[in-house]
Design an enzyme around this catalytic site. Structure first.
Site, mmCIF file in Angstrom:
data_model
loop_
_atom_site.group_PDB
_atom_site.id
_atom_site.type_symbol
_atom_site.label_atom_id
_atom_site.label_comp_id
_atom_site.label_asym_id
_atom_site.label_seq_id
_atom_site.Cartn_x
_atom_site.Cartn_y
_atom_site.Cartn_z
ATOM 1 C CG PHE A 1 -24.820 65.430 112.394
ATOM 2 C CD1 PHE A 1 -23.758 65.718 111.689
ATOM 3 C CD2 PHE A 1 -25.880 64.581 111.960
ATOM 4 C CE1 PHE A 1 -23.800 65.671 110.288
ATOM 5 C CE2 PHE A 1 -25.977 64.529 110.351
ATOM 6 C CZ PHE A 1 -24.769 65.231 109.817
ATOM 7 C CG ASP B 1 -32.177 66.423 115.138
ATOM 8 O OD1 ASP B 1 -32.595 65.236 114.836
ATOM 9 O OD2 ASP B 1 -31.188 66.589 114.812
ATOM 10 C CE LYS C 1 -30.253 59.350 110.780
ATOM 11 N NZ LYS C 1 -29.400 58.927 109.759
#
Length: 389
Positions: free
Chosen positions: A134, A220, A249
């Protein structure tokens, strides 16, 4: 305002694209969130790995309050002191040489930016990512996301430059990276994919194959970065240095900010006009980035993530129950795969004042603030034990 009023107004004016739980929070402090009725919840979700220094940390709050009174936004047409300061702070926690940062607004944008850099630097067209990965919901990031459930009905927006290898299979990566490959993008732990980990051998193979065939390795770190796995970066657990890192985040402690981090040489291909963002790296969010990193260093939260995460994982692993299939992860990114009752356990936790997340079917994902103590871990484990027995 009561929650029914919030729901009514939301149904009238908001897109209905989220499957929301019937909870609405008024404020947070430390490890806890408080709902509109004043009930408190031990939060083991942290805004999906965002609020890593907890809620309302005084140093962080003071920093952004002060900056909000001085300068919230200024265009990237000008020099931005807070950007330079935040980039320096990021360079202090990334591997040597990865010291040039481009600020954006989210994890998806950080991954899109990373792929643009790779394509421009290599002059190649193909991007490889892992099945079950993802990387975000914007068009390019969605293309890199190796799960058809996210891509369904949006295929017309997705480039044919993407292809997908088997996660944790070095044979699969070796067979797919070729002379047309610009980059391989990979997560140190597949978060949305069920907290799936891979071996050190796999990551070393990705690194070696990219080097041998002239592709860039993009890691990532949107969910795994910023101390989440007990190291500053998830990839640090495997002693591999990528070419590009994407962050978001937890980077800003709660404000929306992302970053592309790479070397001086690779970053140099992004000349004026090649990429930009109106809101990327405002004084406010960059102040939050610097304050977040300062707090994490001062309170040794990366080590705390390692220590409390190990304690929590060990305690859960010792629970004797056929319902628990597997316990995996690093630091305070832990997946508890259950046979069938993950959603029931999520509700049970909520009824008992604990917030957890369930992803990829039946995996309980624990991604709490990194300020978590062993006493907080004990509360969760005792609740899990009661539920199972």
């Amino acid at each position: 305002m009561k929650i029914d009023e919030v729901k009514e107004k939301g149904s009238k004016y908001l897109f209905q694209n989220y499957g929301r739980i019937d909870l609405c929070f008024d404020h947070g402090e430390g490890m806890y969130l408080y709902d509109l009725d004043g009930r408190k919840y031990l939060d083991l979700v942290a805004g999906i790995a965002v609020n890593s220094i907890g809620y309302s940390h005084p140093k962080w709050v003071n920093a952004i309050q002060k900056k909000a009174s001085e300068l919230v936004h200024v265009s990237n047409l000008y020099q931005v002191k807070e950007q330079a300061d935040a980039a320096e702070a990021i360079a202090s926690i990334t591997p040597k040489g990865l010291d040039h940062t481009l600020f954006v607004n989210s994890g998806a944008e950080a991954n899109e930016g990373s792929m643009k850099v790779a394509v421009r630097y290599t002059g190649k067209r193909k991007i490889l990512s892992a099945l079950n990965s993802f990387h975000g919901r914007t068009a390019g990031a969605l293309g890199a996301t190796g799960q058809t459930k996210y891509q369904d009905t949006f295929q017309t927006l997705i480039s044919d430059c993407f292809d997908y290898f088997d996660y944790d299979s070095f044979e699969s990566v070796k067979s797919m990276v070729d002379k047309d490959t610009a980059a391989v993008i990979v997560e140190p732990i597949q978060g949305e994919g069920g907290v799936r980990t891979a071996s050190a051998e796999f990551f070393k193979t990705v690194r070696d194959v990219c080097t041998d065939r002239g592709a860039l390795m993009i890691v990532d770190e949107v969910q795994t970065g910023m101390g989440r796995t007990g190291r500053w970066l998830g990839i640090d657990n495997f002693n591999v240095i990528p070419d590009i890192i994407s962050l978001a985040k937890a980077l800003g402690g709660g404000v929306p900010v992302g970053a592309v981090v790479t070397t001086d040489e690779i970053s140099s291909v992004m000349t004026p006009g090649t990429h930009g963002t109106t809101f990327g790296g405002t004084p406010l969010v960059c102040t939050a980035v610097s304050a977040t990193i300062d707090v994490m260093k001062e309170e040794d939260l990366v080590q705390n993530s390692h220590d409390v995460g190990k304690y929590l994982k060990d305690r859960v692993s010792k629970i004797d129950s056929d319902e628990i299939v597997d316990v995996r992860g690093y630091g305070l990114m832990i997946g508890i795969e259950m046979r069938s009752k993950a959603s029931d356990f999520q509700k049970y936790c909520r009824d008992n004042g604990i917030l957890i997340n369930v992803c990829h079917g039946n995996t309980v994902r624990l991604i709490p603030p990194l300020i978590m103590k062993t006493s907080d871990a004990d509360i969760f484990v005792e609740t899990l034990d009661r539920f199972l027995n």
